[in-house]
Design a protein around this motif. Structure first.
Motif, PDB file in Angstrom:
ATOM      1  N   SER A 181       0.662  -1.270  -0.006  1.00  0.00           N
ATOM      2  CA  SER A 181       0.032   0.009  -0.020  1.00  0.00           C
ATOM      3  C   SER A 181       0.700   1.226   0.071  1.00  0.00           C
ATOM      4  CB  SER A 181      -0.920   0.167   1.182  1.00  0.00           C
ATOM      5  OG  SER A 181      -1.646   1.107   1.342  1.00  0.00           O
ATOM      6  N   GLN A 182       0.419   2.158  -0.771  1.00  0.00           N
ATOM      7  CA  GLN A 182       0.898   3.552  -1.044  1.00  0.00           C
ATOM      8  C   GLN A 182       0.576   4.454   0.361  1.00  0.00           C
ATOM      9  OE1 GLN A 182       0.053   4.175  -4.977  1.00  0.00           O
ATOM     10  NE2 GLN A 182       2.421   4.352  -5.543  1.00  0.00           N
ATOM     11  N   SER A 183      -0.850   4.010   0.496  1.00  0.00           N
ATOM     12  CA  SER A 183      -1.630   4.981   1.207  1.00  0.00           C
ATOM     13  C   SER A 183      -3.191   4.296   1.472  1.00  0.00           C
ATOM     14  CB  SER A 183      -2.248   6.181   0.349  1.00  0.00           C
ATOM     15  OG  SER A 183      -3.184   6.745   0.899  1.00  0.00           O
ATOM     16  N   GLY A 184      -3.651   4.397   2.722  1.00  0.00           N
ATOM     17  CA  GLY A 184      -4.779   3.638   2.872  1.00  0.00           C
ATOM     18  C   GLY A 184      -5.928   4.505   2.592  1.00  0.00           C
ATOM     19  N   GLN A 185      -5.878   5.517   1.868  1.00  0.00           N
ATOM     20  CA  GLN A 185      -6.808   6.598   1.722  1.00  0.00           C
ATOM     21  C   GLN A 185      -8.011   5.783   1.143  1.00  0.00           C
ATOM     22  OE1 GLN A 185      -5.991   9.882  -0.745  1.00  0.00           O
ATOM     23  NE2 GLN A 185      -7.955   9.767  -1.537  1.00  0.00           N
ATOM     24  N   LEU A 186      -8.064   5.061  -0.254  1.00  0.00           N
ATOM     25  CA  LEU A 186      -8.972   4.475  -0.775  1.00  0.00           C
ATOM     26  C   LEU A 186     -10.214   3.539   0.407  1.00  0.00           C
ATOM     27  CD1 LEU A 186      -7.537   3.598  -4.173  1.00  0.00           C
ATOM     28  CD2 LEU A 186      -8.442   5.792  -3.473  1.00  0.00           C
ATOM     29  N   PHE A 205       3.978   2.267   1.669  1.00  0.00           N
ATOM     30  CA  PHE A 205       5.459   1.868   0.948  1.00  0.00           C
ATOM     31  C   PHE A 205       5.448   2.807  -0.383  1.00  0.00           C
ATOM     32  CE2 PHE A 205       3.615  -1.153   3.686  1.00  0.00           C
ATOM     33  CZ  PHE A 205       4.747  -1.712   4.261  1.00  0.00           C
ATOM     34  N   ARG A 206       6.662   3.108  -0.598  1.00  0.00           N
ATOM     35  CA  ARG A 206       6.855   4.012  -1.891  1.00  0.00           C
ATOM     36  C   ARG A 206       8.409   3.598  -2.446  1.00  0.00           C
ATOM     37  NH1 ARG A 206       3.420   8.940  -1.594  1.00  0.00           N
ATOM     38  NH2 ARG A 206       1.858   8.280  -0.294  1.00  0.00           N
ATOM     39  N   ALA A 207       8.481   2.935  -3.590  1.00  0.00           N
ATOM     40  CA  ALA A 207       9.773   2.577  -4.441  1.00  0.00           C
ATOM     41  C   ALA A 207      10.237   3.789  -5.048  1.00  0.00           C
ATOM     42  CB  ALA A 207       9.407   1.637  -5.437  1.00  0.00           C
ATOM     43  N   GLU A 208      10.526   4.830  -4.124  1.00  0.00           N
ATOM     44  CA  GLU A 208      11.194   6.018  -4.486  1.00  0.00           C
ATOM     45  C   GLU A 208      12.562   5.874  -5.120  1.00  0.00           C
ATOM     46  OE1 GLU A 208       9.415   8.990  -3.861  1.00  0.00           O
ATOM     47  OE2 GLU A 208       8.147   8.561  -2.166  1.00  0.00           O
ATOM     48  N   LYS A 209      12.723   6.609  -6.276  1.00  0.00           N
ATOM     49  CA  LYS A 209      13.788   6.446  -6.595  1.00  0.00           C
ATOM     50  C   LYS A 209      15.123   7.607  -6.245  1.00  0.00           C
ATOM     51  CE  LYS A 209      12.465   2.967  -9.029  1.00  0.00           C
ATOM     52  NZ  LYS A 209      11.104   3.109  -8.731  1.00  0.00           N
ATOM     53  N   LEU A 222      -0.534   8.867   9.178  1.00  0.00           N
ATOM     54  CA  LEU A 222      -1.861   8.767   9.736  1.00  0.00           C
ATOM     55  C   LEU A 222      -2.514   9.527   8.831  1.00  0.00           C
ATOM     56  CD1 LEU A 222      -3.293   8.959  12.601  1.00  0.00           C
ATOM     57  CD2 LEU A 222      -2.920  11.626  12.378  1.00  0.00           C
ATOM     58  N   GLU A 223      -3.815   8.645   8.268  1.00  0.00           N
ATOM     59  CA  GLU A 223      -4.645   9.005   7.363  1.00  0.00           C
ATOM     60  C   GLU A 223      -6.020   9.256   7.882  1.00  0.00           C
ATOM     61  OE1 GLU A 223      -3.634   7.727   3.225  1.00  0.00           O
ATOM     62  OE2 GLU A 223      -2.748   6.092   4.487  1.00  0.00           O
ATOM     63  N   ALA A 224      -6.535  10.522   7.796  1.00  0.00           N
ATOM     64  CA  ALA A 224      -7.979  10.727   8.402  1.00  0.00           C
ATOM     65  C   ALA A 224      -8.833  10.827   7.127  1.00  0.00           C
ATOM     66  CB  ALA A 224      -8.086  11.862   9.462  1.00  0.00           C
ATOM     67  N   GLY A 351       9.879  20.416   4.461  1.00  0.00           N
ATOM     68  CA  GLY A 351       9.252  19.949   3.180  1.00  0.00           C
ATOM     69  C   GLY A 351       7.944  19.330   3.693  1.00  0.00           C
ATOM     70  N   GLU A 352       6.996  18.768   2.611  1.00  0.00           N
ATOM     71  CA  GLU A 352       5.634  18.579   2.874  1.00  0.00           C
ATOM     72  C   GLU A 352       5.416  17.639   4.042  1.00  0.00           C
ATOM     73  OE1 GLU A 352       4.136  16.860  -0.762  1.00  0.00           O
ATOM     74  OE2 GLU A 352       2.717  15.900   0.783  1.00  0.00           O
ATOM     75  N   ILE A 353       4.808  17.849   4.927  1.00  0.00           N
ATOM     76  CA  ILE A 353       4.378  16.980   6.048  1.00  0.00           C
ATOM     77  C   ILE A 353       3.096  16.456   5.710  1.00  0.00           C
ATOM     78  CG2 ILE A 353       6.171  17.568   7.595  1.00  0.00           C
ATOM     79  CD1 ILE A 353       3.920  19.435   9.025  1.00  0.00           C
ATOM     80  N   ILE A 354       2.135  17.073   5.165  1.00  0.00           N
ATOM     81  CA  ILE A 354       0.734  16.509   5.017  1.00  0.00           C
ATOM     82  C   ILE A 354       0.409  16.762   3.459  1.00  0.00           C
ATOM     83  CG2 ILE A 354      -1.849  16.840   5.411  1.00  0.00           C
ATOM     84  CD1 ILE A 354      -1.203  17.489   8.165  1.00  0.00           C
ATOM     85  N   PHE A 397      -6.782  13.642   4.683  1.00  0.00           N
ATOM     86  CA  PHE A 397      -5.331  14.010   4.521  1.00  0.00           C
ATOM     87  C   PHE A 397      -4.545  12.810   5.058  1.00  0.00           C
ATOM     88  CE2 PHE A 397      -6.573  15.427   8.879  1.00  0.00           C
ATOM     89  CZ  PHE A 397      -5.625  14.877   9.474  1.00  0.00           C
ATOM     90  N   GLY A 398      -3.412  12.948   4.675  1.00  0.00           N
ATOM     91  CA  GLY A 398      -2.194  12.033   5.279  1.00  0.00           C
ATOM     92  C   GLY A 398      -1.089  12.858   5.826  1.00  0.00           C
ATOM     93  N   LEU A 399      -0.543  12.448   7.019  1.00  0.00           N
ATOM     94  CA  LEU A 399       0.486  12.941   7.409  1.00  0.00           C
ATOM     95  C   LEU A 399       1.625  11.904   7.727  1.00  0.00           C
ATOM     96  CD1 LEU A 399       0.810  15.476  10.446  1.00  0.00           C
ATOM     97  CD2 LEU A 399       1.397  13.221  11.223  1.00  0.00           C
TER      98      LEU A 399
END
Ligand code: 4AD
Ligand code: MG
Length: 429
Positions: A181-186, A205-209, A222-224, A351-354, A397-399
């Motif tokens: 999962s990249q995000s639990g949002q869906l 998880f993100r396979a960031e290069k 944390l996703e609300a 940088g971006e936190i949310i 959102f996701g923090l």
């Protein structure tokens, strides 16, 4: 004998107690020996004199760094000591004598330490960061629970790409294709339609290069998500949450922040409401500051740093071009080229936190966006069902926990804000 945690010793002045932990360091001045014991809650200096206890004095001299032991002794007030107390030792029980410890008190290179992360976390600095992380996680839960959000855990194994297809970790799921999962949002959007207000909190998880100080391959989010919450309510919820996190750490972790040499005044300067800047305004700000930037491009780390420098609180950048954001973001009815969403950028270049937005609630628009993003519509039918059966405006959102902790602690790299970081070239230990 009463076993007391080091952080609580101060309220036992004058008493004889037992403490249990590991030898962090020792030094001796001929007739007096100082053992510095750590137990995870703090460090305390324990004193022995040759005159009073010659046997113990010699035994203590042979205890190696990181040996485990129990010490008994009398707690004495000592204003010069970091904990305000020290222990006059009356007894020593050596539990396990440590082999020569690889991490000494002098400076080591980052690779050397990262290879020994399982030991590195014992250092006072790392332990302080992990204690603050624990408090941040707890404070996230407390905050959302107090606002009537229900914890609904999202799966880790999923058939869906939530945040684009370029950073997916693919796994073989009994011969069919699945992703971490990249995000639990869906899933949050589904549970929000069942429970009203929900959150999930787990590893993503993100396979960031990219090898930067802000990116991990595995990080906690944390996703609300809440039904009937609009874009503006969503922003207010986020700023209240982040403010609460900062205040909670300031309240409970002054000593840890000092140990980390954090400039506490920077955290004290965080105040509500957080500034809000449209993407278009942010582009102008960048160009005014001589940092050339084109409308339509996505911000990189240096751009976010320049934006954050104008504010002492985190700043919302809202209404990004739809083209550079995820498929599910609701277009702004006043200008459908931009979306009703915002990123929250931390101060001091963290940088971006949310990332958050209002979600598309219209079935046909959402279907079109999924196709435009070249995502497999059949895998998203369950998600489209949420728009078929009682669709409502909703937002969330996701923090990112590691970036938030890195900012609050004032540490250079997110790898120190998680017990066992997974970075581009390292997944050991
Ligand atoms: O902006 P992102 O990609 O948003 C989402 O995943 C949404 N689906 C969340 C939601 O609305 N429920 O990621 C959210 C946050 C980022 O702002 C950042 O703090 C963190 O997750 N993050 C990372 N942290 C560490 N390493 C990485 N590779 C990260 N990618 C994102
Ligand atoms: Mg984002």
């Amino acid at each position: 004998m009463r076993w007391v945690l080091i952080k609580n010793l101060k309220s036992h002045a004058g008493e004889e107690v037992e403490i249990r932990g590991w030898l962090y360091n020792q030094r001796s001045s001929g007739k007096v020996r100082f053992l510095i014991l750590r137990d995870g809650t703090g460090l305390v200096q324990c004193v022995l004199t040759k005159e009073e206890a010659p046997g113990l004095f010699d035994l203590a001299g042979e205890i190696t760094q990181e040996s485990s032991l129990k010490l008994t002794g009398t707690v004495r007030e000592e204003p010069r000591a970091p904990m305000g107390v020290e222990l006059s030792v009356t007894g020593i029980e050596l539990i396990s004598r440590a082999e020569p410890y690889p991490i000494t008190l002098k400076d080591h290179g980052v690779d050397f330490l990262a290879d020994r992360r399982h030991l590195w976390i014992r250092s006072p600095r790392q332990a302080a960061i992990l204690r603050i992380r624990s408090t941040v996680e707890q404070a996230c839960r407390d905050f959302l629970n107090s606002r009537d959000f229900v914890l609904a855990d999202a799966p880790i194994i999923t058939p869906n790409a939530c945040e684009g297809t370029s950073t997916l970790f693919e796994i073989n799921y009994h011969d069919s294709r699945a992703y971490l999962s990249q995000s639990g949002q869906l899933y949050n959007e589904a549970t929000a339609m069942a429970l009203g207000r929900v959150y999930c909190f787990g590893p993503t998880f993100r396979a960031e290069k990219s090898k930067t100080r802000r990116h991990l391959m595995e990080f906690w989010m944390l996703e609300a998500e809440a039904a009937f919450l609009d874009y503006e309510d969503n922003i207010k919820l986020q700023e209240d949450l982040v403010y609460h996190l900062v205040q909670t750490v300031l309240e409970r972790h002054r000593d840890d922040l000092r140990l980390l040499k954090r400039d506490i005044s920077k955290l004290e300067a965080v105040s509500l409401p957080f500034p809000r800047l449209s993407y278009t305004e942010a582009v102008s700000l960048l160009n005014e500051k001589g940092h050339s930037f084109q409308w339509g491009d996505d911000f990189g780390a240096p751009d976010e740093t320049v934006i954050s420098e104008s504010y002492s609180s985190p700043v919302f950048v809202h209404r990004f071009p739809a083209k550079i954001k995820a498929f599910y973001m609701e277009p702004d009815p006043k200008n459908p080229e931009v979306i009703l969403g915002a990123d929250l950028i931390a101060p001091e270049g963290y940088g971006e936190i949310i990332g958050g937005s209002q979600r598309i609630s219209d079935l046909s628009l959402l279907e079109r966006k999924i196709k435009e993003h070249n995502l497999p519509v059949d895998q998203f039918q369950w998600y489209l069902d949420l728009r078929r059966f009682g669709s409502v405006p909703h937002s969330g959102f996701g923090l990112g926990i590691e970036r938030t902790v890195a900012w609050i602690c004032g540490i250079e790299h997110v790898r120190e804000s998680i017990p066992f970081p997974r970075t581009l070239y390292r997944m050991h230990p």
